[in-house]
Write a protein that holds these residues in place. Sequence first.
Motif, short mmCIF file in Angstrom:
data_model
loop_
_atom_site.label_atom_id
_atom_site.label_comp_id
_atom_site.label_asym_id
_atom_site.label_seq_id
_atom_site.Cartn_x
_atom_site.Cartn_y
_atom_site.Cartn_z
N PHE A 5 124.96 17.07 84.88
CA PHE A 5 123.54 16.92 84.55
C PHE A 5 123.08 15.48 84.74
N LEU A 6 121.99 15.32 85.44
CA LEU A 6 121.33 14.02 85.58
C LEU A 6 120.01 14.08 84.82
N PHE A 7 119.89 13.25 83.80
CA PHE A 7 118.67 13.16 83.01
C PHE A 7 117.90 11.93 83.46
N LEU A 8 116.72 12.14 83.99
CA LEU A 8 115.87 11.06 84.46
C LEU A 8 114.73 10.86 83.47
N LEU A 9 114.73 9.73 82.80
CA LEU A 9 113.77 9.44 81.75
C LEU A 9 112.55 8.75 82.35
N GLY A 10 111.41 9.41 82.25
CA GLY A 10 110.20 8.89 82.89
C GLY A 10 109.22 8.23 81.95
N SER A 11 109.63 7.95 80.73
CA SER A 11 108.72 7.32 79.77
C SER A 11 108.65 5.82 79.98
N SER A 12 107.55 5.23 79.52
CA SER A 12 107.41 3.78 79.60
C SER A 12 108.01 3.09 78.39
N ARG A 13 108.53 3.88 77.42
CA ARG A 13 109.17 3.29 76.25
C ARG A 13 110.47 4.03 75.96
N PRO A 14 111.46 3.32 75.43
CA PRO A 14 112.74 3.98 75.10
C PRO A 14 112.62 4.80 73.83
N ASP A 15 113.47 5.81 73.72
CA ASP A 15 113.54 6.65 72.53
C ASP A 15 112.21 7.31 72.18
N GLY A 16 111.43 7.63 73.19
CA GLY A 16 110.17 8.33 72.96
C GLY A 16 110.40 9.79 72.63
N ASN A 17 109.33 10.50 72.36
CA ASN A 17 109.43 11.89 71.96
C ASN A 17 110.07 12.77 73.04
N THR A 18 109.74 12.52 74.29
CA THR A 18 110.33 13.32 75.37
C THR A 18 111.84 13.10 75.43
N GLU A 19 112.27 11.86 75.34
CA GLU A 19 113.70 11.58 75.36
C GLU A 19 114.41 12.20 74.16
N LEU A 20 113.80 12.11 72.99
CA LEU A 20 114.41 12.70 71.79
C LEU A 20 114.61 14.20 71.97
N LEU A 21 113.59 14.87 72.53
CA LEU A 21 113.69 16.31 72.74
C LEU A 21 114.76 16.63 73.79
N ALA A 22 114.81 15.84 74.85
CA ALA A 22 115.83 16.07 75.88
C ALA A 22 117.23 15.89 75.32
N ARG A 23 117.41 14.91 74.47
CA ARG A 23 118.75 14.67 73.89
C ARG A 23 119.13 15.79 72.93
N ARG A 24 118.16 16.34 72.23
CA ARG A 24 118.47 17.49 71.36
C ARG A 24 118.93 18.68 72.21
N ALA A 25 118.28 18.89 73.33
CA ALA A 25 118.70 19.99 74.21
C ALA A 25 120.07 19.71 74.81
N ALA A 26 120.32 18.45 75.18
CA ALA A 26 121.59 18.08 75.80
C ALA A 26 122.76 18.22 74.83
N GLU A 27 122.49 18.07 73.54
CA GLU A 27 123.54 18.22 72.54
C GLU A 27 124.18 19.60 72.56
N GLN A 28 123.46 20.57 73.10
CA GLN A 28 123.95 21.95 73.11
C GLN A 28 124.82 22.26 74.33
N LEU A 29 124.88 21.34 75.28
CA LEU A 29 125.72 21.57 76.45
C LEU A 29 127.20 21.55 76.06
N PRO A 30 128.03 22.28 76.77
CA PRO A 30 129.48 22.21 76.49
C PRO A 30 129.98 20.78 76.54
N GLN A 31 130.94 20.46 75.71
CA GLN A 31 131.41 19.08 75.60
C GLN A 31 131.97 18.52 76.90
#
Length: 203
Positions: A5-31
């Motif tokens: 998986f390649l996650f491309l973060l397109g926000s102008s600020r780190p740890d924004g809402n989009t990134e937080l949501l993406a990381r929550r989804a990524a937590e569910q991927l197999p280890q």
Amino acid sequence: MARRFLFLLGSSRPDGNTELLARRAAEQLPQDTEQRWISLAEHPLPDFEDLRHDSDHVRPREGAAAVLLDATLAATDVVIASPLYWYSVSATTKRYLDHWAGWLRVPGLDFKATMAGRTLWGVTALAHEEQVVADPLVGTLRNSAAYMGMRFGGVLLGNGSKPGDVLRDTEALTRAKTFFAQEAPLARFPYEEGGTDARDVTP
């Protein structure tokens, strides 16, 4: 092929809402699933120059373009995590997609053939309560996937404006738990499928 998986973060600020949501989804991927996260703001691309009718296309060997091209080619799953900016993807995200047009024409790269069959996903946070306003962003990603012959997993939508707001969107967090587990169909243009809504509406 093992999924990468390649996650491309397109926000102008780190740890924004989009990134937080993406990381929550990524937590569910197999280890054992490989994940790579790249901030497009930290790897700025130059404005795309349309040279489609010229003959001097060369593969980028250094800088942000080389990093992003190599990461894209290595991924089985590309996740565009862009906030909804003026009802579409962010400027850095759009610039990245614009560079696909150049990569398509690099001799010997076979960019389109390589990406065909792989999967494009989207994650976005928006401040508007009506998710239909994100349709232009969804269309950009779906149509890009269709042109490339890729699969399209849809777009995971969450609501948030101030930092951290999306973590209070319980519906989005619930969808995030199974978002990447769903089967991603081959992308189709709207005229090929009767205008099917590609937004993630999994209950």
